[in-house]
Structures are given as C-alpha cells and as structure tokens.
Scaffold this active site. Structure first.
Site, short mmCIF file in Angstrom:
data_model
loop_
_atom_site.label_atom_id
_atom_site.label_comp_id
_atom_site.label_asym_id
_atom_site.label_seq_id
_atom_site.Cartn_x
_atom_site.Cartn_y
_atom_site.Cartn_z
N ASP A 14 58.39 -18.65 -3.99
CA ASP A 14 58.68 -19.13 -2.64
C ASP A 14 59.33 -20.50 -2.62
O ASP A 14 60.33 -20.71 -1.94
CB ASP A 14 57.39 -19.17 -1.80
CG ASP A 14 57.05 -17.80 -1.23
OD1 ASP A 14 57.94 -16.92 -1.21
OD2 ASP A 14 55.90 -17.62 -0.80
N ARG A 95 45.60 -30.89 -1.61
CA ARG A 95 46.73 -31.11 -0.70
C ARG A 95 46.91 -32.57 -0.30
O ARG A 95 48.03 -33.07 -0.29
CB ARG A 95 46.61 -30.20 0.54
CG ARG A 95 46.84 -28.69 0.31
CD ARG A 95 47.64 -28.34 -0.89
NE ARG A 95 47.95 -26.93 -1.04
CZ ARG A 95 47.64 -26.18 -2.11
NH1 ARG A 95 46.93 -26.72 -3.11
NH2 ARG A 95 48.02 -24.94 -2.21
N ASP A 124 46.74 -24.12 4.05
CA ASP A 124 47.46 -25.19 3.34
C ASP A 124 48.54 -25.83 4.21
O ASP A 124 48.78 -27.04 4.12
CB ASP A 124 48.02 -24.66 2.02
CG ASP A 124 46.90 -24.39 1.01
OD1 ASP A 124 45.92 -25.15 1.02
OD2 ASP A 124 47.00 -23.42 0.24
N SER A 175 47.73 -14.11 -5.04
CA SER A 175 48.15 -15.46 -4.71
C SER A 175 47.14 -16.40 -5.36
O SER A 175 45.95 -16.36 -5.05
CB SER A 175 48.15 -15.64 -3.19
OG SER A 175 48.23 -17.00 -2.88
#
Ligand code: ARG
Length: 400
Positions: A14, A95, A124, A175
C-alpha cells in the site's frame, strides 16, 4: 512549486503504491520515512530502494527503537496499559513515535503535509491524524489509501504496471503490524471469530523449550532494569524476554476488540515480553504500593490504555496521568521471579527493599506482633451500621 509530502513508509504494497499514486494524482513530491521500531523482518536497504523505485525524492530510515522503548513503552508499562484488559497496545504505542519523526522530517525538509497508508476502517488512521494535529496543527494529513478506491488486486496491478518492486502476492492474506512490543496479526480466515488461528500465524511464540526455567526481572522505580541480575537497557530487556518467554509458547492473545471507529474486530497478538513484564510489574506493585494508591492507580489504568488506543498519546489528560503514574512508581523497586513452563508463565516470588509486606504483622507464628486485642473494637465499629440497619429495617420487612 510542488507540494512536498512526508509519507510514513513501511515498504509494503500500500505505501509503495501510495508513493507513485500521490505523485501521479496530486503532483506532489514524496519523501518516504520508515521508522524502525523493532519490526522483525525488515531489511532497511531493500525498503529504501523500493521507496526510490516507487518514485520517492528521498528515502529515510530512522532507528527509533531506543526512543520507542524508553519514551513510549516504558511509561505504558508503568501504567500496566492493556486495552480492554488484554491488549498491550503494540500498534497503538508505535504510531505516536512514528508521527513525532514524520513531523520532524516534514520540518527539516520543508514539507507542507504528511501522509499515511491506512485504510478508513482502522484505528491507525486515527492515531496518525490526531497525533499530527497535536504536534503540528499546520501540517496537512493526507490519506491516499483511504480514498483511492483500489482493491488489493488493483494495487498489485498498479505496482506491476509502474514497475514498483513489491513482494506482495495474492496469497498474503494477513495484515501484520509488529514492533519490539509485539506483533498483531489480522484478517484471513481469522475474520471469523470462531475460527482457530492457523498455527502458521505465530512467529514469536513458537514453543521450542520443554524444560521449565525461572527468570528474574529487576525494576527500579517501575522501570525494568535487569534480567537474571544482568543490567540491560529497556530495549534489550524486551528483546531478551521476547526470546526467552516466547520460546515457551506463551504470550498469545486472541480477542474481539472494539475499534475506535465502531467496528468489533477479531485480533490475534503475540506479545511475550510485554505480557511477562506487565505481569511482573503489577506483581511488584502489590508489595510496593500502599492500598489506596494501588486501587486508585488500577482505576485509571484502563482509561490510560484507552487514551493510547484512541490516538490521544499527545493529550493533556494522558500527560497528567503520566505525572500521577510516575509519582506512584517512587518505591516500585525490586525483583520478581517468573517461572516459565510450556504454555505458562507464573509469578513465583517478589521482593523489594521498600516492601510494605511486614512479616511480623502477617505471620501466624510466634514472631507475630499484630495487636489482636485491637481487632475486637475495630470489627464492632465496622459492623455497627449494618447492625443498626438489621435491627431497624431488615428485620421489619414483611416476610415473603
Ligand atoms: N487492532 C490493533 C490496534 O488497533 C492492531 C492494529 C494493527 N495494525 C495493522 N495495520 N495491522 O492497535
């Protein structure tokens, strides 16, 4: 002049496609930033080359492992932070450190925007965007993947058409997000919450050891400082424990959790070091924290975990909780012994120079110094209200 964007780059399908797509669709310049927070498998040279091949103006890799361990994981451990009582916030904790570096890189390279590769269904995106707004409200946050309307297959075609060297195959159904605090595995057949996770998903918790063993973890003011007496940095303690504890096949979590965006999702995690450290730390607190402090701390812990989960690492409430938690750790110094056996990890002992456990008060043998005679009056007063209630009200209820 073209707008300049710093993209949080993972090297995956991605974000690789996102580089070229943003250049083509939006006419921007893209700087790729990969942040090393202890991902298991990344070859950073390959990641750098892939970013360049996708069209990045620059491809930067920052080693943030020590910072992540010391400034993000350690405070969360002091707060025993576990979302919904079970998930030690692996992805949620990484994050904010990634965003910190995104913002620094954007400033250094004069960028007007940052970007991430999250879809619209996950947590996220919330963490990237809210953290960016906390640190740099003037920066725009772009989310190409959320809006481009490509399926996974479309993205693979896009990558082939544009000669972007990706390793994705149609068979890659999971994922995965990992860092030194653990690993999250989603999707594939596990989207059915009844389905048993296939054995192949586990990487950190493969049971290879059969002989039980002990491991002693030392803490100073709530901070882990040693393993079996050997002083180590936080980063190395986590690394060491992932190896030791994981080899007993312990540290897996299988749960359905509530995402911030309103979806329930089936999640599997493996976090051997995180779970062992939280277990040990909490246990040490049981002898080092005075009762009311221990209870009040336990009351705020779920809230603290929620703030991290919900993208509010950089927030005044989280900062204030940190001040409380730090103060609470003043005397949380000592050692905890864990016994590892296949599939299990149990506390078998704890000690501290500041222990509030008083042998002479607790013992039933001759060394007992507890004043037994004080108890009679104490218990009578403790029950006085109940006795009055019983006489005046409970005993006068119509019998059924
Ligand atoms: N559900 C977890 C969280 O929200 C894990 C997310 C993993 N992220 C990913 N891109 N696979 O923290």
């Amino acid at each position: 002049m073209a707008k300049r964007v710093v993209l949080a780059y993972s090297g995956g399908l991605d974000t690789s496609v996102a580089v070229r797509w943003m250049i083509e669709q939006w006419g921007v310049e893209v700087i790729c930033l990969a942040v090393d927070v202890g991902q298991a498998s990344d070859d950073w040279d390959v990641v750098r080359e892939r970013a360049k091949a996708a069209g990045a103006l620059e491809a930067i890799v920052v080693d943030a492992r020590k910072e992540f361990a010391d400034d993000f994981v350690a405070p969360a451990l002091k707060a025993n932070a576990m979302y919904e009582g079970r998930y030690p916030l692996v992805s949620a904790l990484s994050r904010p450190v990634i965003v910190k570096h995104l913002v620094e890189t954007a400033r250094y390279h004069g960028a007007q925007a940052v970007a991430h590769g999250c879809t619209g269904k996950g947590n996220d995106q919330v963490r990237f965007e809210v953290s960016t707004r906390a640190l740099a409200p003037d920066l725009e946050v772009l989310a190409p993947v959320r809006g481009w309307g490509m399926t996974r297959e479309d993205s693979i075609h896009y990558a082939y058409d544009h000669q972007i060297p990706i390793v994705a195959t149609k068979e890659k159904v999971y994922s995965i997000d990992d860092n030194l605090w653990g690993r999250a595995i989603e999707c594939g057949e596990m989207e059915d919450p009844w389905a048993v996770p296939p054995p192949g998903v586990w990487l950190l918790t493969k049971p290879t050891e059969t002989e039980p063993r002990d491991v002693v973890i030392g803490f100073e003011q709530g901070q882990p400082v040693s393993v079996d007496g050997e002083r180590l940095e936080m980063l190395d303690i986590i690394d060491r424990l992932n190896g030791i504890v994981g080899s007993y096949g312990w540290g897996r979590i299988d749960m359905v959790e509530n995402r911030r965006v309103g979806i329930k999702s089936r999640e599997t995690y493996e976090c051997p070091a995180a779970l062992a450290l939280i277990l040990a730390h909490k246990d040490l607190e049981s002898i080092c924290l005075e009762r009311d402090l221990d209870r009040e701390k336990a009351r705020i812990e779920p809230r603290y975990a929620e703030l991290i989960y919900d993208g509010l690492w950089f927030s005044p409430l989280k900062e204030s909780f940190d001040a409380f938690v730090d103060k609470s750790q003043e005397f949380v110094t000592g050692e905890v012994r864990l016994r590892l056996a296949p599939g299990s990890c149990q506390v078998t002992g704890r000690r501290s120079e500041h222990s509030l456990y008083d042998y002479e008060l607790a013992t039933y043998d001759a060394a007992d110094t507890f004043r037994h005679e004080d108890s009679a009056g104490f218990v009578r007063l403790w029950g006085l209200g109940i006795e009055t209630w019983s006489a005046r009200q409970a005993s006068k209820r119509p019998s059924s």
